[in-house]
Write a protein that holds these residues in place. Structure first.
Motif, PDB file in Angstrom:
ATOM      1  N   PRO A  82       0.797  -1.226   0.000  1.00 22.13           N
ATOM      2  CA  PRO A  82       0.000   0.000   0.000  1.00 22.13           C
ATOM      3  C   PRO A  82       0.832   1.281   0.000  1.00 22.13           C
ATOM      4  O   PRO A  82       0.374   2.316  -0.470  1.00 22.13           O
ATOM      5  CB  PRO A  82      -0.834  -0.100   1.270  1.00 22.13           C
ATOM      6  N   VAL A  83       2.043   1.238   0.537  1.00 22.38           N
ATOM      7  CA  VAL A  83       2.839   2.464   0.655  1.00 22.38           C
ATOM      8  C   VAL A  83       3.452   2.858  -0.690  1.00 22.38           C
ATOM      9  O   VAL A  83       3.517   4.044  -1.026  1.00 22.38           O
ATOM     10  CB  VAL A  83       3.918   2.298   1.750  1.00 22.38           C
ATOM     11  N   LEU A  84       3.897   1.909  -1.478  1.00 17.64           N
ATOM     12  CA  LEU A  84       4.564   2.207  -2.745  1.00 17.64           C
ATOM     13  C   LEU A  84       3.670   2.978  -3.715  1.00 17.64           C
ATOM     14  O   LEU A  84       4.128   3.976  -4.286  1.00 17.64           O
ATOM     15  CB  LEU A  84       5.073   0.910  -3.378  1.00 17.64           C
ATOM     16  N   PRO A  85       2.398   2.614  -3.933  1.00 18.36           N
ATOM     17  CA  PRO A  85       1.568   3.436  -4.826  1.00 18.36           C
ATOM     18  C   PRO A  85       1.346   4.855  -4.308  1.00 18.36           C
ATOM     19  O   PRO A  85       1.268   5.802  -5.097  1.00 18.36           O
ATOM     20  CB  PRO A  85       0.248   2.679  -4.900  1.00 18.36           C
ATOM     21  N   LEU A  86       1.259   5.020  -2.999  1.00 16.70           N
ATOM     22  CA  LEU A  86       1.085   6.365  -2.460  1.00 16.70           C
ATOM     23  C   LEU A  86       2.314   7.229  -2.707  1.00 16.70           C
ATOM     24  O   LEU A  86       2.208   8.399  -3.076  1.00 16.70           O
ATOM     25  CB  LEU A  86       0.776   6.297  -0.964  1.00 16.70           C
ATOM     26  N   VAL A  87       3.486   6.655  -2.501  1.00 15.31           N
ATOM     27  CA  VAL A  87       4.729   7.409  -2.715  1.00 15.31           C
ATOM     28  C   VAL A  87       4.917   7.705  -4.194  1.00 15.31           C
ATOM     29  O   VAL A  87       5.275   8.823  -4.577  1.00 15.31           O
ATOM     30  CB  VAL A  87       5.927   6.630  -2.125  1.00 15.31           C
ATOM     31  N   LEU A  88       4.673   6.708  -5.056  1.00 13.89           N
ATOM     32  CA  LEU A  88       4.807   6.940  -6.490  1.00 13.89           C
ATOM     33  C   LEU A  88       3.799   7.962  -6.987  1.00 13.89           C
ATOM     34  O   LEU A  88       4.125   8.808  -7.823  1.00 13.89           O
ATOM     35  CB  LEU A  88       4.647   5.626  -7.262  1.00 13.89           C
ATOM     36  N   GLY A  89       2.577   7.904  -6.479  1.00 11.85           N
ATOM     37  CA  GLY A  89       1.568   8.886  -6.867  1.00 11.85           C
ATOM     38  C   GLY A  89       1.928  10.285  -6.439  1.00 11.85           C
ATOM     39  O   GLY A  89       1.618  11.260  -7.133  1.00 11.85           O
ATOM     40  N   ARG A  90       2.593  10.412  -5.319  1.00 17.48           N
ATOM     41  CA  ARG A  90       3.023  11.731  -4.844  1.00 17.48           C
ATOM     42  C   ARG A  90       4.029  12.365  -5.787  1.00 17.48           C
ATOM     43  O   ARG A  90       4.010  13.565  -6.026  1.00 17.48           O
ATOM     44  CB  ARG A  90       3.621  11.567  -3.441  1.00 17.48           C
ATOM     45  N   PRO A 136       0.516  15.685 -11.153  1.00 16.63           N
ATOM     46  CA  PRO A 136       0.822  17.095 -11.442  1.00 16.63           C
ATOM     47  C   PRO A 136       0.705  17.948 -10.175  1.00 16.63           C
ATOM     48  O   PRO A 136      -0.128  17.703  -9.312  1.00 16.63           O
ATOM     49  CB  PRO A 136      -0.232  17.485 -12.475  1.00 16.63           C
ATOM     50  N   TRP A 137       1.545  18.945 -10.102  1.00 13.99           N
ATOM     51  CA  TRP A 137       1.552  19.797  -8.912  1.00 13.99           C
ATOM     52  C   TRP A 137       0.476  20.868  -8.973  1.00 13.99           C
ATOM     53  O   TRP A 137      -0.020  21.321  -7.957  1.00 13.99           O
ATOM     54  CB  TRP A 137       2.923  20.456  -8.745  1.00 13.99           C
ATOM     55  N   LYS A 138       0.116  21.285 -10.174  1.00 16.29           N
ATOM     56  CA  LYS A 138      -0.860  22.358 -10.321  1.00 16.29           C
ATOM     57  C   LYS A 138      -2.002  21.856 -11.194  1.00 16.29           C
ATOM     58  O   LYS A 138      -1.788  21.424 -12.326  1.00 16.29           O
ATOM     59  CB  LYS A 138      -0.202  23.571 -10.961  1.00 16.29           C
TER      60      LYS A 138
END
Length: 138
Positions: free
Chosen positions: A35-43, A47-49
């Motif tokens: 569960p942690v890897l998709p959250l980190v990769l998604g971060r 896009p930032w804006k």
């Protein structure tokens, strides 16, 4: 004498006690990484804006006509509760059908009568809800 020698020469050592927990440790590591890897990769990949269209309340292409905090009638919740009740009760039909179709089931007549009683109670409950108008939308 020969039996005692045979058992003592073929004895195997399994290793340290911590090696018995190795599969549990590997499972724990995967349970954390999955569960942690998709959250980190998604971060890092998102896009930032965001654009103006992305920040709208609905992204289906239709402009919203009412606010997001609109009240629903009680009938919606009654139908949802009826669905949950009947859905959970009919889940009990699958294990019964699997056992009933098996070869080792000795009291088939009793189980058949019991299931007819169960389905009868479900039909009476559905009829009661129908007569009270719980399944009508308008």
């Amino acid at each position: 004498m020969y039996l005692l020698q045979a058992t003592t020469t073929t004895a195997h050592t399994l290793g340290a006690p911590s090696t018995a927990y190795l599969p549990v440790m590997v499972f724990f590591v995967f349970a954390i990484i999955f569960p942690v890897l998709p959250l980190v990769l998604g971060r890092f990949l998102r896009p930032w804006k965001y654009q103006k269209d992305k920040m709208r309340p609905y992204e289906c292409g239709i402009d919203p006509e009412t606010g997001a905090h609109e009240r629903f009638t009680v009938r919606y919740y009654i139908v949802a509760m009826l669905f949950l009740i009947f859905d959970v009760e009919t889940i009990f039909l699958l294990p019964w059908a699997i056992i009933f179709m098996g070869d080792d089931f000795s009291f088939t007549k009793f189980a058949l009568i019991e299931m007819f009683v169960f389905i009868g109670i479900l039909v009476v409950g559905y009829y009661y809800a129908w007569r009270k108008g719980a399944v009508e939308w308008a």
